[in-house]
Design a protein around this motif. Structure first.
Motif: not given
Length: 477
Positions: A457-469
């Motif tokens: 879950n943390d890894c998926i969230e880090s990908g989501r946040q990177a895309a959002a940035r």
């Protein structure tokens, strides 16, 4: 947009970043670059000759909290609802977890009644540890090792048995080296905000709006503790790959990156051996230490900070037994370092996910090996053979679970440098990296397990946040 974003690393973080970029209203051109021939990183599922599913990496995902809900939402968006195998709250794998101490399995206490009763291997009911926790003043240091934090707040037994085992189970690491602030941020924040872990967990961090879907509501109603997918967790990266291809994302496999250089116009040149890519922005979802070796000279301070984020190796041994029974029913057990320096724990796969047992069904277990035992072997340059790991795993299954007969099927995999270690002061490394990227206005965003969480879950969230940035859709703090 007309921009090109190159995502480095086709593990779950890079796949998630590419997924969220590709679903933007005006998506950039996305190129996902993976050095190996397969996607999914450490998530890998293998079928045995009888159809049984063996997980070589993560084997279950927690649905709890906002991150758990976001992953379930992605599962629904990928059309995988019918493939989900839940572990409901009333199931033995949700309710029972064990510690192996003093040559015996001990159930970890649960519920108020469990905290009031004597519960070996602890010498006193855990109620007393809770009372100590409530009366302990707030720590003054900006960071602390997990062991020091647990000993100060909960006492030496909880620190050396429970927290030691937890650090081995989650990080394959040493609680005397790992950072409480980075490894267990909710515990650190609870103390900082409420002066007490227990008060902090009771009062919570405030309501955060959660995504909603039929699957999320079902998971909440049935109190799922974890879930997997019928064909194994690798179904998730495979579905992401299919989705990305349908959205026009270029997925390059077997293309290790050799170097990164900044062009005069501010974009990147990504060297792939015999070819190059140009990128307006890079999302790096490869390990921090790997990225540190690819960065150009002008990013030397960043490379230095990233090179200090190390990782440890774990040997995963999947065992299958015919006609065998476990002495207990539960998720599995952890082993503190004082009991066995090499065996981190054993997961009882067949209890949580019997649907994956194959036909005729056999008992599936996964033995995790690592810790100081493996580090010493690696440092000595010892031969790390499959036979060595299989022998140690079978011995652990025989000693700790009474499974004396040889297994009918065995898989051995050594995952080198697979779990990043958030050692004391890890937060300063992240702060230093973030400040450098901002000051230099580098078009580079970091994602993946090296930074803020090693769970799926943390890894998926880090990908989501990177895309959002990259897309400029990240909410302002």
């Amino acid at each position: 947009m007309g921009r090109t974003v190159v995502v480095l690393g086709g593990g779950i973080s890079g796949l998630a970043a590419s997924y969220h970029l590709s679903r933007a209203p005006c998506p950039p051109k996305v190129v996902l670059v993976e050095g190996s021939e397969r996607l999914g990183g450490w998530i890998r599922s293998v079928r045995g000759p009888d159809g049984a599913v063996f997980e070589l990496g993560p084997r279950g995902i927690r649905p709890a909290g906002v991150l758990g809900a976001r992953t379930l939402l992605m599962v629904s968006e990928l059309g995988l609802d019918s493939e989900v195998l839940p572990v409901r709250g009333d199931h033995a794998a949700a309710q029972n977890r064990f510690l192996y101490v003093g040559g015996a399995l001990h159930a970890l206490p649960s519920g108020i009644r469990g905290l009031l009763r004597p519960s070996p291997p602890f010498s006193k009911p855990l109620f007393w540890a809770g009372l100590k926790e409530l009366t302990t003043p707030r720590g003054k240091d900006p960071d602390e090792t997990v062991h020091s934090f647990a000993q100060r707040r909960l006492g030496p037994e909880v620190a050396s048995l429970a927290m030691d085992s937890l650090c081995r189970g989650v990080f394959a690491g040493n609680s005397r080296e790992l950072s409480i602030r980075s490894c267990f941020p909710s515990l650190f924040q609870a103390e900082q905000t409420h002066r007490s872990i227990l008060l902090g967990l009771l009062l919570g961090a405030g309501r955060v709006p959660q995504p909603d879907s039929a699957l999320i509501r079902q998971a909440r109603a049935e109190r799922w503790s974890q879930w997997s997918l019928r064909g194994g967790l690798e179904t998730l990266p495979q579905a992401l790959n299919t989705h990305l291809t349908s959205r026009g994302v270029s997925v390059l496999r077997g293309q290790p990156v050799c170097g990164l250089s900044l062009q005069a116009e501010g974009c990147w040149k990504v060297s792939l051996g015999d070819s190059n890519l140009e990128a307006d922005h890079i999302i790096s979802a490869i390990p921090a230490s790997v990225l540190s070796k690819l960065l150009p000279a002008e990013a030397a301070p960043l490379a230095h900070a990233l090179s200090t984020i190390t990782a440890v190796s774990v040997a995963v041994v999947n065992l299958q037994y015919r006609g065998a029974r476990l002495p207990v029913q539960g998720f599995g057990h952890l082993v503190p370092s004082s009991e066995d320096p090499g065996i981190l724990g054993i997961v009882y796969d067949s209890v949580a996910f019997p649907e994956q047992d194959g036909s005729p069904p056999g008992l599936r277990l996964t033995v995790m090996l690592g810790g100081s035992w493996l580090r010493t072997l690696e440092a000595r340059g010892s031969v790390l053979s499959q036979e060595l790991f299989q022998k140690e795993a079978e011995k652990a299954a025989a000693t700790q679970l009474g499974l004396k007969e040889p297994p009918s099927h065995c898989l051995v995999h050594l995952h080198k440098n697979c779990i990043p270690q958030y050692t004391l002061g890890h937060w300063q490394k992240l702060e230093s990296a973030t400040q450098f990227l901002a000051a230099q206005k580098l078009p580079l965003t970091l994602a993946g397990a090296s930074y803020e969480g090693v769970a799926v879950n943390d890894c998926i969230e880090s990908g989501r946040q990177a895309a959002a940035r990259v897309l400029g859709t990240e909410p302002k703090s």
